[in-house]
Design a protein around this motif. Structure first.
Motif, PDB file in Angstrom:
ATOM      1  N   ARG A 186       0.788  -1.194   0.112  1.00  0.00           N
ATOM      2  CA  ARG A 186       0.057  -0.097  -0.065  1.00  0.00           C
ATOM      3  C   ARG A 186       0.886   1.194  -0.067  1.00  0.00           C
ATOM      4  NH1 ARG A 186      -4.072  -1.541   4.680  1.00  0.00           N
ATOM      5  NH2 ARG A 186      -4.191  -3.704   4.007  1.00  0.00           N
ATOM      6  N   SER A 187       1.672   1.185   0.688  1.00  0.00           N
ATOM      7  CA  SER A 187       2.825   2.606   0.998  1.00  0.00           C
ATOM      8  C   SER A 187       3.772   2.259  -0.012  1.00  0.00           C
ATOM      9  CB  SER A 187       3.477   2.442   2.346  1.00  0.00           C
ATOM     10  OG  SER A 187       4.160   1.485   2.323  1.00  0.00           O
ATOM     11  N   GLY A 188       4.294   1.441  -0.645  1.00  0.00           N
ATOM     12  CA  GLY A 188       5.448   1.452  -1.499  1.00  0.00           C
ATOM     13  C   GLY A 188       6.752   1.450  -0.869  1.00  0.00           C
ATOM     14  N   LEU A 189       6.597   1.681   0.447  1.00  0.00           N
ATOM     15  CA  LEU A 189       8.003   1.936   1.248  1.00  0.00           C
ATOM     16  C   LEU A 189       8.586   0.765   1.481  1.00  0.00           C
ATOM     17  CD1 LEU A 189       6.586   4.855   3.661  1.00  0.00           C
ATOM     18  CD2 LEU A 189       8.035   5.046   1.687  1.00  0.00           C
ATOM     19  N   PRO A 190       9.929   0.723   1.840  1.00  0.00           N
ATOM     20  CA  PRO A 190      10.656  -0.403   2.321  1.00  0.00           C
ATOM     21  C   PRO A 190      10.127  -1.063   3.596  1.00  0.00           C
ATOM     22  CG  PRO A 190      12.107   1.320   1.689  1.00  0.00           C
ATOM     23  CD  PRO A 190      10.713   1.824   1.594  1.00  0.00           C
ATOM     24  N   ARG A 191       9.906  -2.381   3.949  1.00  0.00           N
ATOM     25  CA  ARG A 191       9.469  -2.853   5.293  1.00  0.00           C
ATOM     26  C   ARG A 191      10.524  -4.119   5.372  1.00  0.00           C
ATOM     27  NH1 ARG A 191       6.579   1.509   6.650  1.00  0.00           N
ATOM     28  NH2 ARG A 191       4.936   1.721   5.598  1.00  0.00           N
ATOM     29  N   SER A 192      10.882  -3.906   6.649  1.00  0.00           N
ATOM     30  CA  SER A 192      12.076  -4.860   6.970  1.00  0.00           C
ATOM     31  C   SER A 192      11.546  -5.857   8.369  1.00  0.00           C
ATOM     32  CB  SER A 192      13.286  -4.250   7.387  1.00  0.00           C
ATOM     33  OG  SER A 192      13.871  -3.741   6.307  1.00  0.00           O
ATOM     34  N   ASN A 193      11.774  -7.002   8.095  1.00  0.00           N
ATOM     35  CA  ASN A 193      11.287  -8.030   9.091  1.00  0.00           C
ATOM     36  C   ASN A 193      12.370  -9.150   9.226  1.00  0.00           C
ATOM     37  OD1 ASN A 193       8.611  -7.341   7.570  1.00  0.00           O
ATOM     38  ND2 ASN A 193       8.198  -7.441   9.810  1.00  0.00           N
ATOM     39  N   PRO A 194      12.788  -9.330  10.696  1.00  0.00           N
ATOM     40  CA  PRO A 194      13.543 -10.517  10.701  1.00  0.00           C
ATOM     41  C   PRO A 194      12.665 -11.841  10.682  1.00  0.00           C
ATOM     42  CG  PRO A 194      12.819  -9.299  13.124  1.00  0.00           C
ATOM     43  CD  PRO A 194      12.221  -8.673  11.703  1.00  0.00           C
ATOM     44  N   LEU A 195      13.229 -12.895  10.261  1.00  0.00           N
ATOM     45  CA  LEU A 195      12.510 -14.086  10.250  1.00  0.00           C
ATOM     46  C   LEU A 195      13.655 -15.501  10.167  1.00  0.00           C
ATOM     47  CD1 LEU A 195      11.080 -13.278   6.533  1.00  0.00           C
ATOM     48  CD2 LEU A 195       9.855 -13.309   8.963  1.00  0.00           C
ATOM     49  N   LEU A 196      13.068 -16.450  10.665  1.00  0.00           N
ATOM     50  CA  LEU A 196      13.819 -17.715  10.581  1.00  0.00           C
ATOM     51  C   LEU A 196      14.051 -18.295   9.228  1.00  0.00           C
ATOM     52  CD1 LEU A 196      13.390 -20.731  13.075  1.00  0.00           C
ATOM     53  CD2 LEU A 196      13.271 -20.755  10.791  1.00  0.00           C
ATOM     54  N   TYR A 197      14.979 -18.757   8.945  1.00  0.00           N
ATOM     55  CA  TYR A 197      15.080 -19.393   7.695  1.00  0.00           C
ATOM     56  C   TYR A 197      15.530 -20.567   7.706  1.00  0.00           C
ATOM     57  CZ  TYR A 197      20.114 -18.737   6.907  1.00  0.00           C
ATOM     58  OH  TYR A 197      21.389 -18.627   6.887  1.00  0.00           O
ATOM     59  N   VAL A 198      15.495 -21.690   6.789  1.00  0.00           N
ATOM     60  CA  VAL A 198      16.286 -22.764   6.423  1.00  0.00           C
ATOM     61  C   VAL A 198      16.841 -22.582   4.944  1.00  0.00           C
ATOM     62  CG1 VAL A 198      15.156 -24.067   8.103  1.00  0.00           C
ATOM     63  CG2 VAL A 198      14.334 -24.246   5.756  1.00  0.00           C
ATOM     64  N   PRO A 199      17.994 -23.079   4.663  1.00  0.00           N
ATOM     65  CA  PRO A 199      18.550 -23.076   3.538  1.00  0.00           C
ATOM     66  C   PRO A 199      17.988 -24.174   2.655  1.00  0.00           C
ATOM     67  CG  PRO A 199      20.044 -23.965   5.034  1.00  0.00           C
ATOM     68  CD  PRO A 199      19.108 -23.660   5.845  1.00  0.00           C
ATOM     69  N   ASP A 200      17.946 -24.204   1.276  1.00  0.00           N
ATOM     70  CA  ASP A 200      17.598 -24.887   0.273  1.00  0.00           C
ATOM     71  C   ASP A 200      18.363 -24.642  -0.923  1.00  0.00           C
ATOM     72  OD1 ASP A 200      15.882 -26.999  -0.542  1.00  0.00           O
ATOM     73  OD2 ASP A 200      14.507 -25.706  -1.569  1.00  0.00           O
ATOM     74  N   GLY A 201      19.457 -25.384  -1.036  1.00  0.00           N
ATOM     75  CA  GLY A 201      20.214 -24.916  -2.153  1.00  0.00           C
ATOM     76  C   GLY A 201      20.682 -23.458  -1.956  1.00  0.00           C
ATOM     77  N   ASP A 202      20.819 -22.615  -2.877  1.00  0.00           N
ATOM     78  CA  ASP A 202      21.119 -21.176  -2.828  1.00  0.00           C
ATOM     79  C   ASP A 202      19.938 -20.275  -2.539  1.00  0.00           C
ATOM     80  OD1 ASP A 202      23.561 -21.899  -3.732  1.00  0.00           O
ATOM     81  OD2 ASP A 202      23.012 -21.289  -5.961  1.00  0.00           O
ATOM     82  N   ALA A 203      18.826 -20.915  -2.074  1.00  0.00           N
ATOM     83  CA  ALA A 203      17.523 -20.287  -1.525  1.00  0.00           C
ATOM     84  C   ALA A 203      17.451 -20.153  -0.064  1.00  0.00           C
ATOM     85  CB  ALA A 203      16.133 -20.606  -2.276  1.00  0.00           C
ATOM     86  N   TYR A 204      16.609 -19.390   0.447  1.00  0.00           N
ATOM     87  CA  TYR A 204      16.348 -19.436   1.604  1.00  0.00           C
ATOM     88  C   TYR A 204      14.892 -19.520   1.958  1.00  0.00           C
ATOM     89  CZ  TYR A 204      20.858 -16.681   1.208  1.00  0.00           C
ATOM     90  OH  TYR A 204      22.056 -16.380   1.322  1.00  0.00           O
ATOM     91  N   VAL A 205      14.414 -20.451   2.661  1.00  0.00           N
ATOM     92  CA  VAL A 205      13.185 -20.931   2.943  1.00  0.00           C
ATOM     93  C   VAL A 205      12.537 -20.164   4.131  1.00  0.00           C
ATOM     94  CG1 VAL A 205      11.496 -22.648   3.219  1.00  0.00           C
ATOM     95  CG2 VAL A 205      13.237 -22.969   1.684  1.00  0.00           C
ATOM     96  N   VAL A 206      11.317 -19.212   4.128  1.00  0.00           N
ATOM     97  CA  VAL A 206      10.997 -18.744   5.002  1.00  0.00           C
ATOM     98  C   VAL A 206       9.305 -18.988   5.203  1.00  0.00           C
ATOM     99  CG1 VAL A 206      12.629 -16.802   5.238  1.00  0.00           C
ATOM    100  CG2 VAL A 206      10.511 -16.454   3.691  1.00  0.00           C
ATOM    101  N   ILE A 207       8.831 -18.820   6.469  1.00  0.00           N
ATOM    102  CA  ILE A 207       7.467 -19.093   6.653  1.00  0.00           C
ATOM    103  C   ILE A 207       6.642 -18.074   7.188  1.00  0.00           C
ATOM    104  CG2 ILE A 207       7.912 -20.117   8.741  1.00  0.00           C
ATOM    105  CD1 ILE A 207       5.874 -22.406   8.169  1.00  0.00           C
ATOM    106  N   GLY A 208       5.419 -17.704   6.760  1.00  0.00           N
ATOM    107  CA  GLY A 208       4.473 -16.624   7.404  1.00  0.00           C
ATOM    108  C   GLY A 208       3.566 -17.250   8.429  1.00  0.00           C
ATOM    109  N   SER A 209       4.335 -17.676   9.490  1.00  0.00           N
ATOM    110  CA  SER A 209       3.658 -18.299  10.512  1.00  0.00           C
ATOM    111  C   SER A 209       2.872 -17.125  11.421  1.00  0.00           C
ATOM    112  CB  SER A 209       4.486 -18.904  11.383  1.00  0.00           C
ATOM    113  OG  SER A 209       5.465 -18.145  12.084  1.00  0.00           O
ATOM    114  N   ASN A 210       3.359 -16.007  11.473  1.00  0.00           N
ATOM    115  CA  ASN A 210       3.014 -14.984  12.179  1.00  0.00           C
ATOM    116  C   ASN A 210       2.564 -15.211  13.795  1.00  0.00           C
ATOM    117  OD1 ASN A 210       2.696 -12.151  12.162  1.00  0.00           O
ATOM    118  ND2 ASN A 210       0.284 -12.409  11.739  1.00  0.00           N
ATOM    119  N   TRP A 211       3.501 -16.183  14.445  1.00  0.00           N
ATOM    120  CA  TRP A 211       3.415 -16.875  15.506  1.00  0.00           C
ATOM    121  C   TRP A 211       1.850 -17.591  15.857  1.00  0.00           C
ATOM    122  CZ3 TRP A 211       7.710 -16.029  18.551  1.00  0.00           C
ATOM    123  CH2 TRP A 211       8.689 -15.187  18.216  1.00  0.00           C
TER     124      TRP A 211
END
Length: 137
Positions: free
Chosen positions: A36-61
């Motif tokens: 909506r804002s077009g502004l940068p938004r930063s969030n810390p997330l747990l990840y697991v590697p998958d090859g060169d990619a980073y896997v993240v999950i939208g659990s929102n606790w």
């Protein structure tokens, strides 16, 4: 959670992404573009590697609503990650079907509490993304 997330963000900013999730699990900071804002938004997330990619999950606790960063990635899959002090451009891929099942197993191996988050989410499908480095920049 109300205290952990702001503290985690502050630690991530102060260490320029070198330490997030209080150093307990592999983590990164994802920067999306606000849908909506077009502004940068930063969030810390747990990840697991998958090859060169980073896997993240939208659990929102385990909350019943999707996290804003996941909705931002759906609107614009171009993002950046800060991992171990390195900033990388990535493209988000929403995992579905058998690929989602495979990535779910990787995630719950790293953080078993995700199983409880699914129960608390009240039937909301928790989205899983692969953040694939684009090589640009």
């Amino acid at each position: 959670m109300r205290l952990l997330v702001p503290v985690d963000r502050l630690v991530g900013r102060l260490t320029r992404g070198r330490v997030v999730a209080l150093g307990l699990v592999p983590s990164l900071v994802v920067t999306t573009t606000g849908r909506r804002s077009g502004l940068p938004r930063s969030n810390p997330l747990l990840y697991v590697p998958d090859g060169d990619a980073y896997v993240v999950i939208g659990s929102n606790w385990g909350q019943t609503h999707q996290p804003a960063w996941a909705l931002n990635l759906l609107a614009d899959p171009a993002a950046e990650v800060d991992v171990r002090g390195r900033r990388l451009p990535v493209r988000a891929e929403l995992a579905t079907g058998p690929e989602r099942d495979r990535l779910w197993q990787l995630l719950v191996t790293e953080w078993p509490a995700y199983r409880a988050y699914v129960e608390r989410a009240g039937g909301r499908e928790i989205r899983i993304f692969r953040l694939v480095p684009t090589g640009r920049g």
